[in-house]
Write a protein that holds these residues in place. Structure first.
Motif, PDB file in Angstrom:
ATOM      1  N   GLU A 231      39.187  26.207  -3.197  1.00 39.80           N
ATOM      2  CA  GLU A 231      39.861  24.920  -3.330  1.00 39.80           C
ATOM      3  C   GLU A 231      41.373  25.105  -3.183  1.00 39.80           C
ATOM      4  OE1 GLU A 231      36.920  22.432  -6.264  1.00 39.80           O
ATOM      5  OE2 GLU A 231      38.603  23.468  -7.185  1.00 39.80           O
TER       6      GLU A 231
ATOM      7  N   LEU B 133      33.421  27.239  -4.759  1.00 37.27           N
ATOM      8  CA  LEU B 133      34.172  26.795  -3.585  1.00 37.27           C
ATOM      9  C   LEU B 133      35.600  27.324  -3.612  1.00 37.27           C
ATOM     10  CD1 LEU B 133      33.139  23.034  -3.472  1.00 37.27           C
ATOM     11  CD2 LEU B 133      32.312  24.872  -2.009  1.00 37.27           C
TER      12      LEU B 133
ATOM     13  N   THR C  67      35.617  21.053   4.041  1.00 37.90           N
ATOM     14  CA  THR C  67      35.538  22.061   2.986  1.00 37.90           C
ATOM     15  C   THR C  67      35.705  23.441   3.603  1.00 37.90           C
ATOM     16  OG1 THR C  67      33.138  22.249   3.215  1.00 37.90           O
ATOM     17  CG2 THR C  67      33.940  20.705   1.543  1.00 37.90           C
TER      18      THR C  67
ATOM     19  N   ASP D  51      34.046  26.755   3.983  1.00 36.08           N
ATOM     20  CA  ASP D  51      32.613  27.032   3.900  1.00 36.08           C
ATOM     21  C   ASP D  51      32.249  28.119   2.890  1.00 36.08           C
ATOM     22  OD1 ASP D  51      32.014  29.788   5.558  1.00 36.08           O
ATOM     23  OD2 ASP D  51      33.717  28.704   6.392  1.00 36.08           O
ATOM     24  N   THR D  52      31.009  27.999   2.420  1.00 37.54           N
ATOM     25  CA  THR D  52      30.349  29.059   1.672  1.00 37.54           C
ATOM     26  C   THR D  52      29.320  29.664   2.617  1.00 37.54           C
ATOM     27  OG1 THR D  52      28.522  27.699   0.843  1.00 37.54           O
ATOM     28  CG2 THR D  52      30.574  27.693  -0.460  1.00 37.54           C
TER      29      THR D  52
END
Length: 183
Positions: A104, A102, A49, A51-52
């Motif tokens: 994406e 997120l 993913t 990142d956050t």
């Protein structure tokens, strides 16, 4: 033992107190550990993913993979089917704001990749135990994805994300490897 909600609150508080410089420094330590592992070196198609602020930084992982000639795939949430679809990412410019805050992939600019073609998945989460069980962000998307996934999995975690025990449910599956700044 804390319940899942209490654990999520605790870990989010720890992230909010972590200075960005410290997050980056500790992230680099974890990246170094990850890049030395055989499962990283052998992987050709890596799922991760973007990142956050509540995760280990992943952009340096993505950039390293590109430099090494690996294919990076990132998830897009399909809310109707309650699942993740993974798409190749060749540029950060091919990201858009998606579900749950997120970043994406844009399907119009990225190619979808089938689950069975992914060698290695870096599984996100908020909390982990040493056996590889995790507490995610609450959507269950990775739990469903991992049900019949055959490749290698790992999770990246700061030390404050590690717990001696977690509430585990029957559908929970552990990751194969846990990578922390403490090796």
């Amino acid at each position: 033992m804390m319940n899942k909600k209490e654990i999520r609150v605790y870990v989010r508080e720890q992230f909010s107190m972590l200075a960005s410089e410290e997050r980056e420094k500790r992230g680099r330590e974890i990246h170094g550990e990850l890049f030395g592992q055989s499962f990283w070196k052998q992987a050709r198609i890596v799922a991760v993913t973007v990142d956050t602020y509540q995760e280990i930084p992943t952009r340096p992982i993505i950039e390293k993979a590109w430099r090494e000639g690996k294919t990076i795939v990132v998830p897009k949430v399909d809310r109707e089917r309650h699942q993740l679809d993974f798409y190749t990412l060749t540029s950060f410019l091919h990201l858009e704001n998606g579900n749950h805050g997120l970043q994406e992939p844009m399907p119009s600019k990225c190619e979808q990749i089938a689950k069975e073609n992914i060698d290695f998945v870096i599984v996100p989460g908020l909390a982990f135990n040493r056996a590889g069980y995790r507490i995610g962000f609450g959507g269950g998307y990775y739990d469903r994805f991992l049900e019949n996934y055959q490749g290698k999995t790992a999770a990246l975690a700061f030390s404050f994300q590690l717990f001696p025990s977690l509430p585990i449910e029957t559908h929970d599956l552990p990751v194969h490897h846990l990578v922390t700044e403490q090796a």
